[in-house]
Scaffold this motif. Structure first.
Motif, mmCIF file in Angstrom:
data_model
loop_
_atom_site.group_PDB
_atom_site.id
_atom_site.type_symbol
_atom_site.label_atom_id
_atom_site.label_comp_id
_atom_site.label_asym_id
_atom_site.label_seq_id
_atom_site.Cartn_x
_atom_site.Cartn_y
_atom_site.Cartn_z
ATOM 1 N N LEU A 57 58.321 80.625 1.048
ATOM 2 C CA LEU A 57 57.274 79.903 0.331
ATOM 3 C C LEU A 57 56.040 79.671 1.201
ATOM 4 O O LEU A 57 54.902 79.793 0.729
ATOM 5 N N SER A 58 56.221 79.365 2.489
ATOM 6 C CA SER A 58 55.065 79.162 3.374
ATOM 7 C C SER A 58 54.281 80.453 3.553
ATOM 8 O O SER A 58 53.049 80.473 3.438
ATOM 9 N N GLY A 59 54.995 81.543 3.855
ATOM 10 C CA GLY A 59 54.316 82.807 4.087
ATOM 11 C C GLY A 59 53.577 83.306 2.865
ATOM 12 O O GLY A 59 52.435 83.780 2.961
ATOM 13 N N LEU A 60 54.197 83.201 1.697
ATOM 14 C CA LEU A 60 53.545 83.672 0.474
ATOM 15 C C LEU A 60 52.375 82.777 0.081
ATOM 16 O O LEU A 60 51.378 83.254 -0.467
ATOM 17 N N THR A 61 52.487 81.477 0.348
ATOM 18 C CA THR A 61 51.350 80.587 0.078
ATOM 19 C C THR A 61 50.170 80.962 0.962
ATOM 20 O O THR A 61 49.023 81.046 0.491
ATOM 21 N N THR A 174 52.296 51.944 2.081
ATOM 22 C CA THR A 174 51.645 52.068 3.392
ATOM 23 C C THR A 174 51.904 53.424 4.036
ATOM 24 O O THR A 174 51.574 53.621 5.203
ATOM 25 N N TRP A 175 52.483 54.349 3.292
ATOM 26 C CA TRP A 175 52.924 55.631 3.846
ATOM 27 C C TRP A 175 51.801 56.658 3.822
ATOM 28 O O TRP A 175 51.112 56.799 2.812
ATOM 29 N N GLU A 176 51.621 57.378 4.928
ATOM 30 C CA GLU A 176 50.648 58.466 4.962
ATOM 31 C C GLU A 176 51.191 59.656 4.168
ATOM 32 O O GLU A 176 52.399 59.902 4.159
ATOM 33 N N PRO A 177 50.325 60.423 3.505
ATOM 34 C CA PRO A 177 50.809 61.572 2.727
ATOM 35 C C PRO A 177 51.374 62.663 3.623
ATOM 36 O O PRO A 177 51.042 62.757 4.810
ATOM 37 N N LEU A 178 52.223 63.489 3.049
ATOM 38 C CA LEU A 178 52.802 64.613 3.769
ATOM 39 C C LEU A 178 51.684 65.537 4.243
ATOM 40 O O LEU A 178 50.723 65.788 3.525
ATOM 41 N N GLY A 179 51.814 66.038 5.457
ATOM 42 C CA GLY A 179 50.785 66.900 6.024
ATOM 43 C C GLY A 179 49.812 66.175 6.920
ATOM 44 O O GLY A 179 48.983 66.802 7.585
ATOM 45 N N SER A 180 49.899 64.851 6.965
ATOM 46 C CA SER A 180 49.000 64.069 7.809
ATOM 47 C C SER A 180 49.296 64.333 9.280
ATOM 48 O O SER A 180 50.442 64.578 9.672
ATOM 49 N N GLU A 181 48.252 64.284 10.090
ATOM 50 C CA GLU A 181 48.433 64.464 11.533
ATOM 51 C C GLU A 181 49.012 63.214 12.186
ATOM 52 O O GLU A 181 49.450 63.249 13.329
ATOM 53 N N VAL A 182 48.991 62.108 11.452
ATOM 54 C CA VAL A 182 49.494 60.835 11.978
ATOM 55 C C VAL A 182 50.813 60.505 11.298
ATOM 56 O O VAL A 182 50.947 60.628 10.078
ATOM 57 N N LEU A 183 51.789 60.070 12.072
ATOM 58 C CA LEU A 183 53.086 59.679 11.534
ATOM 59 C C LEU A 183 53.061 58.180 11.257
ATOM 60 O O LEU A 183 53.030 57.365 12.177
ATOM 61 N N SER A 184 53.021 57.826 9.980
ATOM 62 C CA SER A 184 53.036 56.408 9.633
ATOM 63 C C SER A 184 54.386 55.801 10.011
ATOM 64 O O SER A 184 55.424 56.445 9.891
ATOM 65 N N ALA A 459 55.676 77.570 8.149
ATOM 66 C CA ALA A 459 57.039 77.245 7.686
ATOM 67 C C ALA A 459 57.225 75.735 7.606
ATOM 68 O O ALA A 459 56.599 74.957 8.336
ATOM 69 N N ALA A 460 58.114 75.338 6.694
ATOM 70 C CA ALA A 460 58.338 73.913 6.420
ATOM 71 C C ALA A 460 58.820 73.159 7.646
ATOM 72 O O ALA A 460 58.582 71.958 7.773
ATOM 73 N N ALA A 470 56.484 70.617 1.845
ATOM 74 C CA ALA A 470 56.174 70.885 3.251
ATOM 75 C C ALA A 470 55.851 72.360 3.463
ATOM 76 O O ALA A 470 54.936 72.712 4.221
ATOM 77 N N ALA A 471 56.594 73.241 2.798
ATOM 78 C CA ALA A 471 56.348 74.679 2.930
ATOM 79 C C ALA A 471 54.970 75.054 2.397
ATOM 80 O O ALA A 471 54.239 75.844 3.018
ATOM 81 N N ILE A 472 54.598 74.497 1.253
ATOM 82 C CA ILE A 472 53.296 74.808 0.658
ATOM 83 C C ILE A 472 52.167 74.308 1.553
ATOM 84 O O ILE A 472 51.183 75.021 1.802
ATOM 85 N N ILE A 473 52.298 73.088 2.053
ATOM 86 C CA ILE A 473 51.268 72.524 2.931
ATOM 87 C C ILE A 473 51.091 73.382 4.175
ATOM 88 O O ILE A 473 49.967 73.666 4.606
ATOM 89 N N GLN A 474 52.196 73.826 4.761
ATOM 90 C CA GLN A 474 52.105 74.653 5.961
ATOM 91 C C GLN A 474 51.435 75.995 5.672
ATOM 92 O O GLN A 474 50.667 76.504 6.487
#
Length: 488
Positions: A57-61, A174-184, A459-460, A470-474
């Motif tokens: 999924l990551s590669g095809l995206t 209070t959670w940061e969205p997936l793909g954020s550079e910061v880990l909430s 890759a996820a 996670a795979a799509i974001i990557q």
């Protein structure tokens, strides 16, 4: 135990399908030189702007977002998809791997599905999305505030589950969205889910036991072995009233097919990257064409390695600039998906159905959810292997032994069902999903870089979470980085 079908015959067990162990472990004897190492052809046979390694999924995206460039996608397996594989029995499709996704809330993500010719709203799963089977009874909607009330637990435990659901809702705000550079809430990554529940929040052990099969299935390991951050993120998707589960009949293989069909050039399947050289003019790949029984050299301005880091660390050398020791921190779990096929009459209330107290498998999906008399139907069993030692056992097992174990497990809960099974389709994934153990996500943010020079990692597992999103974001991130390198 011998299982005999209604026709008087044993179920037919098909050979293993799934991933290709030889591609994961570099078993390519035809390429070995007499003095060790691999033999590189002198001449470049294919030259492209972008080479994507891995058609999951990551590669095809990534490839989809770069489809206007001179592009090639290489896949070691016999078909694109990675763990998003389709299955079929007598014309009835079923998910042979990754089965569902959550409907995105933002219009841009929804329009991406529509751009691919997919209607995610039509794929929405009718409630209840989940159900629990315990002690011979069904408990629908087992992850909702309403469903928790009916669970077969003492009142004290049900009250604690409701308290957990309330705290989870507050945490989600209070959670940061997936793909954020910061880990909430990075402190949660230092704890296991078991430690968080019992030591930090004072919940009874029954909650840990309740969530343990879920963690094994979705995160690759039990509650005492996975990061509390990762487990809580996944559980937010289950408990949140805003979450909407969606699934195509063949699972996320439908999304993979749409992405592959949108590319101007077909994915080169059974093409495995055996080695990589970082030359002054750009990366060169040594590719093994399994069907043609030959190898060739490919040159690219940019290479996207959309594969697990157990493959990446075999391909990259010190000259590539990555912290190779950091890749040793990636751990993976193993998985079996078994499709029990026949005129099945079992009824289950949920889309995803969890079976309490069963070590051989954690949950199942019925496809179609409601069957017609005598019509083809598939019970898709999800069987996470024991972490961390399940891979060796899995690779050593015969399809017959695996099928027998799962049929016996099904018979313990649904005694009449095995006699209705006509075929068993087995899929094994030796490195099915990255395991987000305590501290792993923090390590990812601090030590693992996704790009060095003209080589990009995707890759996820780079998000530390084994999920479709996670795979799509990557894949999207990798495509953006490739465009920066190409100056477009």
């Amino acid at each position: 135990m011998k299982i005999i079908t209604a026709s008087g015959e044993r179920p037919r067990v098909l050979p293993w399908r799934g991933d290709a162990p030889q591609a994961c472990h570099g078993q390519f004897p035809p390429l070995q030189g007499k003095k060790g190492g691999v033999i590189w052809p002198d001449r470049v046979e294919i030259q492209v702007e972008v080479a994507v390694v891995g058609a999951g999924l990551s590669g095809l995206t990534a490839a989809y977002h770069l489809r206007d460039r001179q592009l090639v996608v290489l896949e070691a397996g016999s078909q694109p998809g990675g763990v998003c594989l389709p299955g079929s029995y007598r014309g009835q499709p079923y998910p042979a791997g990754s089965a569902y996704f959550y409907l995105p809330e933002d219009p841009q993500s929804l329009s991406w599905y529509q751009e691919l010719g997919l209607n995610p709203e039509k794929a929405r799963v009718s409630p209840p999305a989940s159900a629990l089977y315990q002690g011979g009874d069904w408990y629908p909607d087992c992850f909702s505030a309403q469903g928790l009330v009916s669970l077969p637990f003492p009142p004290r435990v049900k009250e604690e589950l409701q308290r957990f659901a309330g705290e989870l809702a507050e945490l989600e705000e209070t959670w940061e969205p997936l793909g954020s550079e910061v880990l909430s809430h990075p402190e949660l990554d230092q704890l296991s889910l078991k430690q968080y529940l019992e030591e930090k929040r004072g919940f009874p052990p029954e909650l840990t036991h309740y969530f343990d099969p879920y963690c094994r299935s979705c995160l690759g390991a039990g509650a005492e072995d996975v990061s509390a951050w990762a487990a809580l993120y996944f559980l937010m998707s289950e408990f949140s009233p805003a979450s909407r589960t969606a699934a195509f009949p063949e699972g996320n293989a439908r999304l993979v097919r749409a992405l592959a069909e949108a590319l101007p050039r077909s994915v080169l399947v059974q093409h495995t990257v055996v080695d990589l050289k970082n030359t002054p003019g750009g990366p060169h790949l040594l590719v093994w064409d399994a069907k043609g029984r030959r190898h060739f050299r490919l040159a690219a301005a940019v290479v996207i390695l959309a594969v697990g880091k157990f493959v990446v660390r075999r391909l990259l050398g010190p000259d590539c600039g990555f912290d190779l020791k950091a890749f040793q921190a990636f751990r993976y779990s193993s998985y079996v998906v078994a499709a029990l096929c026949g005129p099945l009459t079992l009824e289950a209330p949920g889309f995803e159905n969890w079976v309490a107290g069963e070590p051989a498998f954690s949950d199942f999906i019925l496809s179609p959810r409601a069957g017609s008399p005598g019509g083809p139907r598939v019970m898709v069993l999800f069987a996470p292997q024991p972490y961390p030692k399940g891979r060796g056992r899995l690779l050593a097992r015969s399809p017959g032994d695996q099928a027998r174990e799962l049929l016996e497990a099904v018979a313990r809960h649904f005694p009449g069902l095995p006699a209705e099974v006509e075929e068993i389709h087995l899929y094994r994934f030796g490195h099915a999903q990255v395991v987000p153990y305590p501290g792993f996500l923090s390590l990812l943010k601090s030590r693992v870089k996704s790009r060095k020079g003209r080589i990009i990692l995707a890759a996820a597992d780079l998000e530390g979470l084994p999920c479709v999103e996670a795979a799509i974001i990557q894949g999207e991130k990798a495509a953006g980085q490739a465009r920066e390198i190409l100056g477009i």
